[in-house]
Design an enzyme around this catalytic site. Structure first.
Site, PDB file in Angstrom:
ATOM      1  N   LYS A  73      60.889  14.692  42.487  1.00  0.00           N
ATOM      2  CA  LYS A  73      60.985  16.161  42.462  1.00  0.00           C
ATOM      3  C   LYS A  73      59.718  16.777  41.864  1.00  0.00           C
ATOM      4  O   LYS A  73      59.787  17.597  40.947  1.00  0.00           O
ATOM      5  CB  LYS A  73      62.231  16.614  41.692  1.00  0.00           C
ATOM      6  CG  LYS A  73      63.539  16.120  42.333  1.00  0.00           C
ATOM      7  CD  LYS A  73      64.773  16.603  41.617  1.00  0.00           C
ATOM      8  CE  LYS A  73      66.061  16.231  42.344  1.00  0.00           C
ATOM      9  NZ  LYS A  73      66.360  14.768  42.356  1.00  0.00           N
ATOM     10  N   SER A 130      72.215  20.099  44.378  1.00  0.00           N
ATOM     11  CA  SER A 130      73.659  19.906  44.530  1.00  0.00           C
ATOM     12  C   SER A 130      74.519  20.419  43.379  1.00  0.00           C
ATOM     13  O   SER A 130      75.730  20.552  43.529  1.00  0.00           O
ATOM     14  CB  SER A 130      73.937  18.411  44.733  1.00  0.00           C
ATOM     15  OG  SER A 130      73.380  17.663  43.666  1.00  0.00           O
ATOM     16  N   GLN A 150      79.814  13.888  42.784  1.00  0.00           N
ATOM     17  CA  GLN A 150      79.504  15.282  42.488  1.00  0.00           C
ATOM     18  C   GLN A 150      80.408  16.241  43.278  1.00  0.00           C
ATOM     19  O   GLN A 150      80.230  17.449  43.208  1.00  0.00           O
ATOM     20  CB  GLN A 150      78.029  15.586  42.779  1.00  0.00           C
ATOM     21  CG  GLN A 150      77.064  14.993  41.756  1.00  0.00           C
ATOM     22  CD  GLN A 150      75.606  15.343  42.076  1.00  0.00           C
ATOM     23  OE1 GLN A 150      75.220  16.504  42.103  1.00  0.00           O
ATOM     24  NE2 GLN A 150      74.801  14.338  42.333  1.00  0.00           N
ATOM     25  N   GLY A 151      81.310  15.674  44.072  1.00  0.00           N
ATOM     26  CA  GLY A 151      82.311  16.521  44.711  1.00  0.00           C
ATOM     27  C   GLY A 151      82.106  16.840  46.173  1.00  0.00           C
ATOM     28  O   GLY A 151      82.992  17.390  46.821  1.00  0.00           O
ATOM     29  N   GLY A 152      80.951  16.530  46.731  1.00  0.00           N
ATOM     30  CA  GLY A 152      80.702  16.837  48.137  1.00  0.00           C
ATOM     31  C   GLY A 152      81.404  15.849  49.057  1.00  0.00           C
ATOM     32  O   GLY A 152      81.637  14.703  48.687  1.00  0.00           O
ATOM     33  N   ARG A 169      76.285   6.620  42.768  1.00  0.00           N
ATOM     34  CA  ARG A 169      77.293   5.984  41.931  1.00  0.00           C
ATOM     35  C   ARG A 169      78.461   5.369  42.699  1.00  0.00           C
ATOM     36  O   ARG A 169      78.949   4.304  42.316  1.00  0.00           O
ATOM     37  CB  ARG A 169      77.782   6.992  40.881  1.00  0.00           C
ATOM     38  CG  ARG A 169      76.711   7.280  39.845  1.00  0.00           C
ATOM     39  CD  ARG A 169      77.068   8.422  38.917  1.00  0.00           C
ATOM     40  NE  ARG A 169      76.908   9.722  39.547  1.00  0.00           N
ATOM     41  CZ  ARG A 169      77.070  10.893  38.927  1.00  0.00           C
ATOM     42  NH1 ARG A 169      77.420  10.913  37.644  1.00  0.00           N
ATOM     43  NH2 ARG A 169      76.881  12.030  39.563  1.00  0.00           N
TER      44      ARG A 169
END
Lengths: 250, 250
Positions: B85, B141, B210-212, B229
């Site tokens: 990044k 995200s 992360q929920g996606g 993960r």
């Protein structure tokens, strides 16, 4: 006030210096880089109030050798900022912050644009646990920074403001130890100075090689000036750091 | 098309997989981290089209050991993204980019918010010289990404747009090899898909932990899904990567 913040203040008072020395030294070999960095640090140590190390140095030396440099700095009575501009998601930021703190760094720079929740919250938490410093970027020193830090943004109530004003407001909530605003934009330093607490230190990179003026930044409200190449590329880092320190103290 | 982009496509076709494996593995010792990373890579190699390594792994292992992992990946026929990044000023970005490319990485992620002139221009130049890839972030995200990527900005002609729309337009001028948009916001993926070229690959992190959702991101227009993960924390990375690959191919 974090230990970091008071240590920079103390070193600054003792040495009558507002200069932070950035050590982004390029050398072909690992050994030469280490030796050159240590030599520059020793030569300049009486004329600066803090050191700053960037990721290129960590990549080149490895974190354990960088940790030895940090220890050397502490022996000189000077704290060290890791200029990692942390800008990842929370769990990755946390891993990096812990590794840098374990290497002995006294403060970390963070990229404010990444946002708080699930972003920088974990870094602030780790720094508080250890009484270390956090320095969020409010406006970077290069031209392209205008594309975002200088962007006009519309808040929910329809007010138009500059992104850096919003960021300066935002970091006031984070209990930070200073902010970073490029010396190339004294007008921005002046505006931000009025937004943050009067005693919040402003660290300004971008002087000399990047075109910023030490005096203009100081008069606009910067507290510490970050100088790299002008000192470490000089044949006489001791003399050059003494000369720059004097420009700021007269 | 850069060599990186065609290599990911080739690996994806051969393995019928759209999964990029993120290796942000936490292990107490350097040796165990290296062994674990290599084991996970080998176990998952038939079910992923690319690997991604983050800064924590580089800090922990050092760049020369990371370079050995990159070589192992290449021997498996898989390219490796350095998820750095990049978000510094130009001369520092250039130093980092050169070190990562010399370590063998096939592509680098860059923080688009840093801007082009005197920021990311040097990285794009270095990547073109070496036929490597650049992946700019268009929307991260985590929740806090809304504070900037999701911010409403006002252009000079007075039009209000979302920052991520402006970024997606901007990177079209950079001749890039894909963009990064979090899987946690399928609606954003859908909008960005319409802005960038139809064949620009969209890499989406943020699935599962992360929920996606893999399927939602794919249906919205993501090309590759970045999974970390859920695979490397699994006791059976081979089985888990095969299961996730299948979810995306049916």
């Amino acid at each position: 006030m974090s230990r970091f913040r008071s240590e920079v203040e103390k070193a600054s008072r003792e040495r009558c210096s507002r200069i932070v020395l950035a050590l982004d030294i390029l050398e072909p070999s690992k050994d030469r880089l280490y030796e050159k960095a240590l030599w520059v640090m020793r030569e300049a140590s009486e004329n600066v109030c803090c050191f700053k190390i960037g990721i290129p140095t960590v990549l080149k030396l490895g974190l354990s050798d960088v940790s030895r440099l940090v220890e050397e700095a502490h022996d000189m009575g000077l704290p060290v900022i890791m200029d990692c501009k942390l800008g990842d998601v929370g769990h990755v930021n946390r891993m990096m912050a812990i590794l840098y703190f374990e290497a002995g760094f006294d403060a970390l720079t963070v990229n404010t644009l990444v946002g708080f929740e699930g972003g920088l919250d974990s870094v602030i938490e780790e720094s508080k646990k250890r009484d270390r410093g956090i320095l969020p970027l409010v406006y970077m020193s290069h031209k392209g920074a205008e594309e975002t830090f200088g962007q006009t943004v519309l808040s929910k109530d329809g007010t138009a403001r500059k992104m850096y004003e919003v960021l300066a407001e935002r970091v006031k909530l984070w209990d930070i130890d200073g902010i970073v605003v490029g010396a190339t934009r004294p007008e921005v330093i002046r505006q931000v100075r009025d937004i943050v607490e009067p005693d919040t230190p402003i660290y300004s990179p971008g002087v000399i090689f990047q075109g910023g003026s030490l005096r203009d930044a100081l008069e606009a409200g910067s507290t510490y000036l970050i100088v790299g190449r002008a000192i470490y590329l000089s044949e006489n880092p001791r003399g050059e750091s003494a000369r720059l320190k004097k420009i700021l103290s007269t």
